[in-house]
Design a protein around this motif. Structure first.
Motif, PDB file in Angstrom:
ATOM      1  N   ALA A  61     -19.587  -3.898 -15.850  1.00  0.00           N
ATOM      2  CA  ALA A  61     -19.911  -5.241 -16.343  1.00  0.00           C
ATOM      3  C   ALA A  61     -20.743  -6.014 -15.317  1.00  0.00           C
ATOM      4  O   ALA A  61     -21.705  -6.704 -15.665  1.00  0.00           O
ATOM      5  CB  ALA A  61     -18.629  -6.007 -16.678  1.00  0.00           C
ATOM      6  N   LEU A  62     -20.404  -5.874 -14.049  1.00  0.00           N
ATOM      7  CA  LEU A  62     -21.136  -6.564 -12.982  1.00  0.00           C
ATOM      8  C   LEU A  62     -22.577  -6.050 -12.860  1.00  0.00           C
ATOM      9  O   LEU A  62     -23.481  -6.771 -12.441  1.00  0.00           O
ATOM     10  CB  LEU A  62     -20.414  -6.348 -11.643  1.00  0.00           C
ATOM     11  CG  LEU A  62     -19.205  -7.251 -11.402  1.00  0.00           C
ATOM     12  CD1 LEU A  62     -18.212  -6.567 -10.469  1.00  0.00           C
ATOM     13  CD2 LEU A  62     -19.665  -8.586 -10.798  1.00  0.00           C
ATOM     14  N   SER A  63     -22.775  -4.807 -13.225  1.00  0.00           N
ATOM     15  CA  SER A  63     -24.055  -4.145 -12.990  1.00  0.00           C
ATOM     16  C   SER A  63     -25.241  -4.864 -13.629  1.00  0.00           C
ATOM     17  O   SER A  63     -26.326  -4.950 -13.036  1.00  0.00           O
ATOM     18  CB  SER A  63     -23.956  -2.707 -13.514  1.00  0.00           C
ATOM     19  OG  SER A  63     -25.152  -2.031 -13.306  1.00  0.00           O
ATOM     20  N   ASP A  64     -25.060  -5.410 -14.833  1.00  0.00           N
ATOM     21  CA  ASP A  64     -26.167  -6.096 -15.504  1.00  0.00           C
ATOM     22  C   ASP A  64     -26.615  -7.349 -14.731  1.00  0.00           C
ATOM     23  O   ASP A  64     -27.786  -7.724 -14.783  1.00  0.00           O
ATOM     24  CB  ASP A  64     -25.767  -6.485 -16.937  1.00  0.00           C
ATOM     25  CG  ASP A  64     -25.868  -5.303 -17.896  1.00  0.00           C
ATOM     26  OD1 ASP A  64     -26.729  -4.434 -17.689  1.00  0.00           O
ATOM     27  OD2 ASP A  64     -25.077  -5.266 -18.859  1.00  0.00           O
ATOM     28  N   ILE A  65     -25.683  -7.987 -14.043  1.00  0.00           N
ATOM     29  CA  ILE A  65     -26.043  -9.159 -13.226  1.00  0.00           C
ATOM     30  C   ILE A  65     -26.861  -8.701 -12.013  1.00  0.00           C
ATOM     31  O   ILE A  65     -27.898  -9.287 -11.683  1.00  0.00           O
ATOM     32  CB  ILE A  65     -24.764  -9.907 -12.757  1.00  0.00           C
ATOM     33  CG1 ILE A  65     -23.950 -10.403 -13.948  1.00  0.00           C
ATOM     34  CG2 ILE A  65     -25.137 -11.051 -11.802  1.00  0.00           C
ATOM     35  CD1 ILE A  65     -24.552 -11.531 -14.730  1.00  0.00           C
ATOM     36  N   TYR A  66     -26.409  -7.622 -11.371  1.00  0.00           N
ATOM     37  CA  TYR A  66     -27.153  -7.088 -10.220  1.00  0.00           C
ATOM     38  C   TYR A  66     -28.555  -6.650 -10.634  1.00  0.00           C
ATOM     39  O   TYR A  66     -29.526  -6.844  -9.909  1.00  0.00           O
ATOM     40  CB  TYR A  66     -26.400  -5.905  -9.603  1.00  0.00           C
ATOM     41  CG  TYR A  66     -25.104  -6.294  -8.929  1.00  0.00           C
ATOM     42  CD1 TYR A  66     -25.070  -7.324  -7.989  1.00  0.00           C
ATOM     43  CD2 TYR A  66     -23.907  -5.633  -9.223  1.00  0.00           C
ATOM     44  CE1 TYR A  66     -23.880  -7.688  -7.357  1.00  0.00           C
ATOM     45  CE2 TYR A  66     -22.718  -5.985  -8.597  1.00  0.00           C
ATOM     46  CZ  TYR A  66     -22.715  -7.007  -7.666  1.00  0.00           C
ATOM     47  OH  TYR A  66     -21.538  -7.365  -7.053  1.00  0.00           O
ATOM     48  N   ALA A  67     -28.660  -6.047 -11.823  1.00  0.00           N
ATOM     49  CA  ALA A  67     -29.963  -5.548 -12.293  1.00  0.00           C
ATOM     50  C   ALA A  67     -30.975  -6.675 -12.487  1.00  0.00           C
ATOM     51  O   ALA A  67     -32.175  -6.448 -12.430  1.00  0.00           O
ATOM     52  CB  ALA A  67     -29.789  -4.769 -13.594  1.00  0.00           C
TER      53      ALA A  67
END
Ligand code: CO
Ligand code: CO
Ligand code: CO
Length: 326
Positions: A61-67
């Protein structure tokens, strides 16, 4: 997704990245200096251990923010749980996995919602912030850019094999470690260097997410299979025809957009394999690519592979070659 085209659209001029962009997260401009970035992701268990499932779901879930080149600040849990079928301790373990991963990311979990459900489901809504001019979308890739990938691929095939109990323990452990790893360090490196485009590799697979990037950027791409990091053991499972349905759908959907240049069926499937919590796929100007790779290496990201490049192509095709490295 086809469904989204059938729903009436609501517009707000402050939404600078929304449905139309098919990007990783939505972006709302609060002021000239501040944008809010939001995403939601949840799924059914992909591993047996509830704590590990929670950790992977949170990292995903966090990954999309990092991307998007943003900094996550807060999460809300989304939970489905069959309280009549499973002991509550399973739920506690899932939430602990998510909470520990949130702590590692430096965010708080400030609430959430649980419903009774036949099958457990877990994930999060994540809110992050960035400067509106510094948002990294998937539409900025330019001809000449170098493509860098920060995690090896194969987790869809491996988790499918794990469900059938035919993945070796080493292969399974490796996939779990990869899926649990946050894209935080990779994102920090790319923000520091300054890149043209980024997306994370999840359900549409490496080729599917690259397709989104090249079509959003109106460019083409060339990938050299020899340079694509693949989790050891993945090819053998693909050779045994352990292919998730989502991976086959990706391959089928992408057939008009890909040119397979001497690539076997197994490798075509691996390149289209539906990933969970995959790495960042970064499009970086060539003159900055050595610095980016150096930064990623120093931060000890799982990999920092230069897998191909962006080319000019009005048809927005992706060509996959199998050339030896010079
Ligand atoms: Co994404
Ligand atoms: Co997502
Ligand atoms: Co509620």
């Amino acid at each position: 997704m086809q469904v989204l085209h059938q729903i009436p659209k609501l517009y707000d001029s402050n939404v600078i990245v929304g449905y139309d962009e098919s990007d990783d997260a939505a972006v709302y401009k609060i002021s000239d200096n501040l944008a809010m970035v939001q995403t939601v992701d949840y799924f059914t268990p992909i591993v047996d251990d509830p704590y590990t499932f929670g950790a992977i779901a949170a990292a995903n879930a966090l990954s999309d923010i990092y991307a998007m080149g943003a900094k996550p600040v807060m999460g809300l849990n989304i939970v489905g749980f069959p309280a009549e079928k499973l002991p509550l301790d399973v739920l506690v373990q899932i939430l602990c996995g998510g909470s520990d991963k949130a702590k590692e990311a430096g965010i708080t979990i400030s609430g959430g919602h649980t419903i009774d459900d036949n099958e457990p489901k877990y994930g999060m809504v994540i809110t992050g912030f960035a400067h509106p001019d510094k948002i990294i979308t998937n539409s900025g890739a330019k001809p000449g850019d170098v493509l860098v990938l920060t995690k090896p691929i194969g987790t869809g095939i491996i988790t499918t094999a794990m469900k059938e109990d035919i993945a070796s323990p080493e292969t399974a452990d490796n996939a779990i470690k990869i899926m649990s790893t946050l894209n935080k360090l990779a994102a920090e490196c790319m923000i520091q260097i300054g890149v043209n485009a980024c997306t994370d590799v999840t359900g549409f697979g490496l080729m599917g997410h690259l397709h989104e990037m090249v079509s959003a950027s109106s460019v083409g791409a060339e990938i050299n299979l020899q340079n694509v990091p693949i989790i050891p053991g993945t090819w053998e499972l693909a050779d045994d025809l352990i292919i998730p349905a989502g991976t086959m759908r990706n391959h089928e959907f992408l057939s008009d957009h890909l040119i397979w240049d001497n690539i076997s069926y197994e490798y075509q499937m691996i390149l289209c394999d539906a990933q969970t919590s995959g790495g960042l796929l970064i499009s970086v100007p060539k003159e900055k690519s050595d610095d980016l790779v150096k930064e990623l290496k120093a931060s000890e990201t799982l990999t920092y592979a230069v897998i191909g490049r962006i080319i000019k192509d009005e048809h927005q095709k992706i060509r996959v070659t199998n050339g030896k490295n010079e």
